[in-house]
Enzyme design. Structure first.
Site, PDB file in Angstrom:
ATOM      1  N   GLN A  47      47.112  10.160 -23.799  1.00 17.20           N
ATOM      2  CA  GLN A  47      46.467   9.050 -23.064  1.00 17.20           C
ATOM      3  C   GLN A  47      47.244   7.732 -23.140  1.00 17.20           C
ATOM      4  OE1 GLN A  47      43.811   9.696 -20.933  1.00 17.20           O
ATOM      5  NE2 GLN A  47      44.524  11.725 -21.575  1.00 17.20           N
ATOM      6  N   ARG A 105      31.869 -11.827 -20.890  1.00 20.54           N
ATOM      7  CA  ARG A 105      30.588 -12.146 -21.539  1.00 20.54           C
ATOM      8  C   ARG A 105      30.777 -12.547 -22.999  1.00 20.54           C
ATOM      9  NH1 ARG A 105      27.136  -6.962 -19.559  1.00 20.54           N
ATOM     10  NH2 ARG A 105      29.247  -6.089 -19.346  1.00 20.54           N
ATOM     11  N   LYS A 204      13.311 -16.326 -19.074  1.00 19.53           N
ATOM     12  CA  LYS A 204      13.064 -15.157 -19.910  1.00 19.53           C
ATOM     13  C   LYS A 204      13.301 -15.481 -21.376  1.00 19.53           C
ATOM     14  CE  LYS A 204      17.713 -13.291 -19.213  1.00 19.53           C
ATOM     15  NZ  LYS A 204      18.502 -12.697 -18.161  1.00 19.53           N
ATOM     16  N   ASP A 230      22.962 -13.478  -9.198  1.00 22.77           N
ATOM     17  CA  ASP A 230      23.565 -13.396 -10.527  1.00 22.77           C
ATOM     18  C   ASP A 230      25.025 -12.985 -10.387  1.00 22.77           C
ATOM     19  OD1 ASP A 230      23.642 -13.677 -13.250  1.00 22.77           O
ATOM     20  OD2 ASP A 230      22.161 -12.122 -13.679  1.00 22.77           O
ATOM     21  N   ASP A 234      24.386  -5.149 -15.011  1.00 25.14           N
ATOM     22  CA  ASP A 234      24.848  -4.089 -15.896  1.00 25.14           C
ATOM     23  C   ASP A 234      23.876  -2.911 -15.862  1.00 25.14           C
ATOM     24  OD1 ASP A 234      26.007  -2.536 -17.833  1.00 25.14           O
ATOM     25  OD2 ASP A 234      26.119  -4.093 -19.354  1.00 25.14           O
ATOM     26  N   THR A 235      22.824  -2.944 -16.657  1.00 22.16           N
ATOM     27  CA  THR A 235      21.865  -1.834 -16.667  1.00 22.16           C
ATOM     28  C   THR A 235      20.694  -2.062 -15.724  1.00 22.16           C
ATOM     29  OG1 THR A 235      20.641  -2.788 -18.524  1.00 22.16           O
ATOM     30  CG2 THR A 235      22.446  -1.267 -19.051  1.00 22.16           C
ATOM     31  N   THR A 238      16.814  -6.271 -16.612  1.00 20.05           N
ATOM     32  CA  THR A 238      16.307  -7.623 -16.382  1.00 20.05           C
ATOM     33  C   THR A 238      16.103  -7.881 -14.899  1.00 20.05           C
ATOM     34  OG1 THR A 238      17.441  -8.437 -18.366  1.00 20.05           O
ATOM     35  CG2 THR A 238      16.806 -10.068 -16.721  1.00 20.05           C
TER      36      THR A 238
END
Length: 341
Positions: A47, A105, A204, A230, A234-235, A238
């Site tokens: 790799q 981030r 929040k 935004d 990501d997931t 929120t």
């Protein structure tokens, strides 16, 4: 002074379709064929990444198109090794075009004994021989200051404003732009000002990273078409909870405009089953098959924006001019022309 003849593009494996689209757009501008430099970016059996450039790049103005998205470490390493190969081949100038800047981030120390990884990445890119960075919607504006080389940070908001004006023509007075947290208010306000709409905030409170305990809507969204804005998704946890909260507060429908569709883990499944009527993302990160198949995710192109920005950098003209509607609208005229559905 370097004898720079033509801008030349080279791409890693992170987002080849976007790189090819940028080359096609530049061909339209130049009136001559602009193709990606012939090279191979491969891996050995263990790799390790290997790069070989098949064309002469001596004295050329090189632009490496490579977002550092998932797998972030592999794509970042590809970018640095490509830069090293070009530097050792006597390229006149090397610009990294990073549509999505990974590790952004981690831009500050939130606890003791934690890194500032965004600064580390900036150091690595500079040491690899990159002399300029072109990116879009950095997670935090101060990351530009982590570099000791020029950084041009483009914005998706002007593209989103064009898209909203086209898709919601006749209903603009019923729109409210929503920031999903207090930290994103400046981004949401920028879009709200561009389309002349109101502004609301979903405040929040987190009990721990990635887990939201409570949400409160600040502002009147009763009967409004809400756009959550935004820089990345990501997931989608929120985002979907914010949509639920806005519907509870009386919003007629909820859409989202996201600069970077990271969409990891259960994100696509959550969006599919959520109250979000649509999620609009750019192609800064190459969409996966589930993202492309999701009925309420729509992708808008960034190739026209990046192609013009590369041309401006090569010609030594203003990049910030692309923030203005008057400059950007003609670039996207084929997509958002009046009467085009």
């Amino acid at each position: 002074m370097h004898n720079i003849h033509e801008p030349k593009l080279i791409a890693g494996n992170a987002n080849r379709p976007l790189a090819a689209s940028i080359a096609r757009r530049m061909s339209m501008h130049r009136g001559v064929n602009v193709s990606l430099v012939d090279a191979r970016v491969e891996r050995f059996n263990d790799q390790e990444i290997f790069v070989e450039v098949y064309e002469n790049v001596r004295g050329e103005d090189m632009f490496i198109i490579q977002p550092t998205s998932n797998p972030a470490n592999d794509n970042l390493m590809e970018l640095m090794i490509m830069a090293d190969a070009l530097r050792r081949s006597s390229a006149a100038r090397i610009t990294a075009v990073i549509p999505y800047f990974g590790y952004a981030r981690q831009d500050r120390r939130t606890k003791a004994r934690t890194p500032i990884s965004a600064k580390l990445v900036a150091n690595l890119l500079t040491e690899a021989g990159i002399e300029r960075v072109l990116t879009m919607d950095l997670h935090a504006a101060q990351i530009q200051g982590f570099f000791d080389i020029p950084v041009d940070n483009l914005y998706a908001a002007p593209i989103f404003a064009l898209d909203i004006a086209h898709a919601f023509n006749g209903a603009l007075e019923q729109i409210t732009v929503v920031s999903p947290d207090v930290g994103g208010v400046a981004r949401a306000r920028e879009l709200a000002q561009r389309i002349g709409s109101g502004l609301a905030i979903v405040d929040k409170r987190r009990v721990r990273p990635g887990e939201v305990a409570e949400m409160t809507v600040i502002g009147d969204v009763e009967g409004q078409i809400c756009f959550i804005v935004d820089d990345l998704c990501d997931t989608a946890g929120t985002l979907c909870k914010a949509a639920d909260k806005l519907i509870e507060a009386g919003a007629r429908e909820v859409h989202a405009y996201i600069s970077h569709g990271v969409f990891s883990g259960p994100a696509v499944e959550r969006i599919t089953g959520s109250q979000l009527k649509s999620v609009v993302v750019t192609d800064s990160i190459q969409p996966t098959a589930p993202v492309e198949a999701c009925p309420n995710i729509r992708i808008v192109p960034t190739a026209p924006l990046f192609a013009q920005a590369i041309m401006n950098i090569w010609q030594g003209t203003s990049v910030s001019s692309l923030f203005a509607h008057e400059t950007l609208a003609p670039i996207y005229e084929g997509m958002y022309a009046p009467g085009r559905g």
